[in-house]
Design a protein around this motif. Structure first.
Motif, PDB file in Angstrom:
ATOM      1  N   PRO A 184      52.267  26.442   9.027  1.00 45.40           N
ATOM      2  CA  PRO A 184      53.263  26.027   8.025  1.00 45.40           C
ATOM      3  C   PRO A 184      53.267  24.535   7.742  1.00 45.40           C
ATOM      4  O   PRO A 184      53.400  24.116   6.587  1.00 45.40           O
ATOM      5  N   GLU A 185      53.113  23.705   8.773  1.00 48.58           N
ATOM      6  CA  GLU A 185      53.156  22.250   8.575  1.00 48.58           C
ATOM      7  C   GLU A 185      51.938  21.774   7.790  1.00 48.58           C
ATOM      8  O   GLU A 185      52.052  20.956   6.860  1.00 48.58           O
ATOM      9  N   LEU A 186      50.751  22.258   8.171  1.00 45.98           N
ATOM     10  CA  LEU A 186      49.531  21.867   7.463  1.00 45.98           C
ATOM     11  C   LEU A 186      49.549  22.395   6.036  1.00 45.98           C
ATOM     12  O   LEU A 186      49.135  21.697   5.092  1.00 45.98           O
ATOM     13  N   PHE A 187      50.030  23.616   5.865  1.00 46.02           N
ATOM     14  CA  PHE A 187      50.123  24.207   4.528  1.00 46.02           C
ATOM     15  C   PHE A 187      51.034  23.378   3.633  1.00 46.02           C
ATOM     16  O   PHE A 187      50.682  23.064   2.492  1.00 46.02           O
ATOM     17  N   LYS A 188      52.200  23.031   4.137  1.00 46.52           N
ATOM     18  CA  LYS A 188      53.173  22.265   3.345  1.00 46.52           C
ATOM     19  C   LYS A 188      52.640  20.882   3.000  1.00 46.52           C
ATOM     20  O   LYS A 188      52.775  20.412   1.869  1.00 46.52           O
ATOM     21  N   TRP A 189      52.039  20.208   3.987  1.00 51.16           N
ATOM     22  CA  TRP A 189      51.520  18.858   3.728  1.00 51.16           C
ATOM     23  C   TRP A 189      50.453  18.898   2.640  1.00 51.16           C
ATOM     24  O   TRP A 189      50.470  18.082   1.714  1.00 51.16           O
ATOM     25  N   THR A 190      49.537  19.839   2.751  1.00 56.81           N
ATOM     26  CA  THR A 190      48.454  19.944   1.769  1.00 56.81           C
ATOM     27  C   THR A 190      49.002  20.304   0.389  1.00 56.81           C
ATOM     28  O   THR A 190      48.625  19.695  -0.623  1.00 56.81           O
ATOM     29  N   ARG A 191      49.893  21.263   0.329  1.00 52.31           N
ATOM     30  CA  ARG A 191      50.481  21.667  -0.953  1.00 52.31           C
ATOM     31  C   ARG A 191      51.229  20.511  -1.600  1.00 52.31           C
ATOM     32  O   ARG A 191      51.063  20.246  -2.804  1.00 52.31           O
ATOM     33  N   ASP A 192      52.040  19.807  -0.828  1.00 49.24           N
ATOM     34  CA  ASP A 192      52.813  18.688  -1.384  1.00 49.24           C
ATOM     35  C   ASP A 192      51.898  17.577  -1.883  1.00 49.24           C
ATOM     36  O   ASP A 192      52.178  16.942  -2.918  1.00 49.24           O
ATOM     37  N   THR A 237      42.395  22.276  16.453  1.00 48.26           N
ATOM     38  CA  THR A 237      42.252  23.037  17.685  1.00 48.26           C
ATOM     39  C   THR A 237      43.547  23.826  17.891  1.00 48.26           C
ATOM     40  O   THR A 237      44.421  23.832  17.026  1.00 48.26           O
ATOM     41  N   ASP A 238      43.683  24.438  19.046  1.00 49.92           N
ATOM     42  CA  ASP A 238      44.921  25.160  19.332  1.00 49.92           C
ATOM     43  C   ASP A 238      46.110  24.214  19.521  1.00 49.92           C
ATOM     44  O   ASP A 238      47.260  24.621  19.377  1.00 49.92           O
ATOM     45  N   SER A 239      45.819  22.939  19.838  1.00 53.21           N
ATOM     46  CA  SER A 239      46.911  22.014  20.165  1.00 53.21           C
ATOM     47  C   SER A 239      47.121  20.887  19.160  1.00 53.21           C
ATOM     48  O   SER A 239      48.220  20.348  19.052  1.00 53.21           O
ATOM     49  N   VAL A 240      46.074  20.495  18.415  1.00 54.27           N
ATOM     50  CA  VAL A 240      46.215  19.383  17.464  1.00 54.27           C
ATOM     51  C   VAL A 240      45.465  19.681  16.171  1.00 54.27           C
ATOM     52  O   VAL A 240      44.575  20.536  16.131  1.00 54.27           O
ATOM     53  N   ALA A 241      45.845  18.951  15.130  1.00 58.10           N
ATOM     54  CA  ALA A 241      45.131  19.021  13.852  1.00 58.10           C
ATOM     55  C   ALA A 241      45.080  17.626  13.251  1.00 58.10           C
ATOM     56  O   ALA A 241      46.000  16.818  13.434  1.00 58.10           O
ATOM     57  N   SER A 242      43.991  17.356  12.545  1.00 59.24           N
ATOM     58  CA  SER A 242      43.846  16.061  11.885  1.00 59.24           C
ATOM     59  C   SER A 242      43.136  16.287  10.550  1.00 59.24           C
ATOM     60  O   SER A 242      42.015  16.800  10.517  1.00 59.24           O
ATOM     61  N   PHE A 243      43.814  15.935   9.462  1.00 57.55           N
ATOM     62  CA  PHE A 243      43.273  16.109   8.112  1.00 57.55           C
ATOM     63  C   PHE A 243      43.178  14.748   7.422  1.00 57.55           C
ATOM     64  O   PHE A 243      44.057  13.898   7.572  1.00 57.55           O
ATOM     65  N   ASN A 273      44.748  10.110   2.135  1.00 57.20           N
ATOM     66  CA  ASN A 273      45.958  10.602   2.780  1.00 57.20           C
ATOM     67  C   ASN A 273      45.547  11.327   4.054  1.00 57.20           C
ATOM     68  O   ASN A 273      44.633  12.173   4.027  1.00 57.20           O
ATOM     69  N   THR A 274      46.186  10.977   5.160  1.00 58.77           N
ATOM     70  CA  THR A 274      45.856  11.621   6.426  1.00 58.77           C
ATOM     71  C   THR A 274      47.101  12.245   7.036  1.00 58.77           C
ATOM     72  O   THR A 274      48.224  11.788   6.805  1.00 58.77           O
ATOM     73  N   PHE A 275      46.870  13.278   7.802  1.00 61.02           N
ATOM     74  CA  PHE A 275      47.961  13.967   8.488  1.00 61.02           C
ATOM     75  C   PHE A 275      47.459  14.394   9.856  1.00 61.02           C
ATOM     76  O   PHE A 275      46.507  15.169   9.969  1.00 61.02           O
ATOM     77  N   ASN A 276      48.078  13.842  10.888  1.00 59.88           N
ATOM     78  CA  ASN A 276      47.724  14.167  12.262  1.00 59.88           C
ATOM     79  C   ASN A 276      48.920  14.869  12.897  1.00 59.88           C
ATOM     80  O   ASN A 276      50.023  14.319  12.915  1.00 59.88           O
ATOM     81  N   TYR A 277      48.667  16.058  13.416  1.00 61.46           N
ATOM     82  CA  TYR A 277      49.788  16.881  13.852  1.00 61.46           C
ATOM     83  C   TYR A 277      49.559  17.457  15.241  1.00 61.46           C
ATOM     84  O   TYR A 277      48.472  17.964  15.551  1.00 61.46           O
ATOM     85  N   ASP A 278      50.593  17.324  16.072  1.00 62.42           N
ATOM     86  CA  ASP A 278      50.593  17.901  17.411  1.00 62.42           C
ATOM     87  C   ASP A 278      51.176  19.307  17.307  1.00 62.42           C
ATOM     88  O   ASP A 278      52.393  19.480  17.207  1.00 62.42           O
ATOM     89  N   ILE A 279      50.309  20.300  17.290  1.00 59.62           N
ATOM     90  CA  ILE A 279      50.735  21.685  17.102  1.00 59.62           C
ATOM     91  C   ILE A 279      51.575  22.154  18.279  1.00 59.62           C
ATOM     92  O   ILE A 279      52.586  22.839  18.112  1.00 59.62           O
ATOM     93  N   ALA A 280      51.156  21.771  19.490  1.00 57.39           N
ATOM     94  CA  ALA A 280      51.865  22.219  20.690  1.00 57.39           C
ATOM     95  C   ALA A 280      53.283  21.673  20.749  1.00 57.39           C
ATOM     96  O   ALA A 280      54.219  22.373  21.146  1.00 57.39           O
ATOM     97  N   LYS A 328      54.860  20.248  18.066  1.00 58.35           N
ATOM     98  CA  LYS A 328      55.468  20.350  16.728  1.00 58.35           C
ATOM     99  C   LYS A 328      55.972  18.994  16.227  1.00 58.35           C
ATOM    100  O   LYS A 328      57.119  18.833  15.823  1.00 58.35           O
ATOM    101  N   LYS A 329      55.077  18.016  16.234  1.00 57.34           N
ATOM    102  CA  LYS A 329      55.437  16.678  15.768  1.00 57.34           C
ATOM    103  C   LYS A 329      54.213  15.992  15.180  1.00 57.34           C
ATOM    104  O   LYS A 329      53.076  16.269  15.574  1.00 57.34           O
ATOM    105  N   GLU A 330      54.464  15.103  14.222  1.00 54.32           N
ATOM    106  CA  GLU A 330      53.384  14.319  13.646  1.00 54.32           C
ATOM    107  C   GLU A 330      52.902  13.289  14.645  1.00 54.32           C
ATOM    108  O   GLU A 330      53.679  12.745  15.434  1.00 54.32           O
ATOM    109  N   ILE A 331      51.609  13.007  14.611  1.00 59.70           N
ATOM    110  CA  ILE A 331      51.006  12.027  15.522  1.00 59.70           C
ATOM    111  C   ILE A 331      50.766  10.732  14.746  1.00 59.70           C
ATOM    112  O   ILE A 331      49.991  10.704  13.787  1.00 59.70           O
TER     113      ILE A 331
END
Length: 256
Positions: free
Chosen positions: A88-96, A139-145, A163-170, A172-175
């Protein structure tokens, strides 16, 4: 007896200074080793994300091509296909991001008209836009776009920004930069300054770099950390990187 005491004192002093010099040499040797790691040739800018994007094969992409009309000469978008349910977080960031960039472009060209005059140019004269990913890592724990957007007028160099988005999936917070790197004191900030300065080829101002919305972005994959600078950034523009293996001790253990 006095001679024996003098001899023992001499031996003690000799051992003391010898040990001190040995510790001093070890300290400076370690310092030199860290300093020299900044000059290792294979530690910086090994991968050109402009020509060879870092795209995880598990993340599929969707391509949207909007043909020219009276207002623009075309729109070309490549975006990651994501599940709103699973990511959901990656989807929303990309869509926005896609919505905002397209809205800005349509607002810019609303009073424009494409000029189709072969006496001026073989190609129609007008604005176009593009959006495409430069890095998609998950990965299962982080994402970086990292996604690049740009606009250009026929025959002119295009402007672009990242535009970059780094996210701690485990968790649930932006990095943010100060989450990813260990920045607990001035020495840590100085090391990061050296890393970024070495990557881009000249000194950076860390306070400016750490400030929000200054055009400086970062992202990462399993191999390197990348720094992104929008076109016309005062420090220059492009994508620069440093291999993670050389700076792992300065990365938060959670993200190593």
């Amino acid at each position: 007896m006095r001679f024996t005491k003098t001899l023992l004192l001499a031996i003690f002093l000799l051992c003391f200074y010898s040990c001190r010099d040995e510790k001093k040499e070890k300290f400076f040797s370690g310092t030199r080793e860290k300093e020299n790691s900044l000059t290792i040739q294979d530690s910086f800018n090994l991968r050109n994300l402009e020509e060879d994007p870092s795209l995880l094969s598990d993340i599929h992409s969707d391509t949207i091509h909007i043909d020219r009309n009276k207002k623009h000469t075309g729109i070309y978008i490549v975006s990651p296909l994501l599940s709103e349910k699973n990511d959901p977080e990656l989807f929303k960031w990309t869509r926005d991001l896609l919505d905002a960039d397209q809205k800005e472009f349509y607002e810019m060209v609303k009073n424009d008209e494409v000029i189709d005059d072969t006496t001026i140019s073989y190609f129609p004269q007008g604005w176009s836009m593009f959006i495409h990913p430069r890095l998609l890592y998950k990965t299962d724990s982080v994402a970086s776009f990292a996604i690049e957007s740009g606009q250009g007028y026929t025959g002119m160099p295009a402007g672009f920004w990242y535009n970059t988005f780094n996210y701690d999936i485990a968790r649930k917070k932006e990095i943010y930069l100060n989450d990813f790197f260990i920045l607990t004191n001035e020495a840590d900030r100085l090391f990061l300054k050296k890393i970024i300065s070495r990557a881009i080829g000249h000194d950076v101002i860390m306070d400016d770099f750490l400030a929000a919305n200054d055009g400086s972005e970062f992202a990462f994959d399993n191999r390197a950390v990348y720094f992104f600078f929008d076109k016309y950034h005062p420090w220059g523009w492009g994508i620069y990187s440093v291999e993670r293996k050389y700076i792992s001790e300065h990365i938060n253990p959670v993200y190593r």
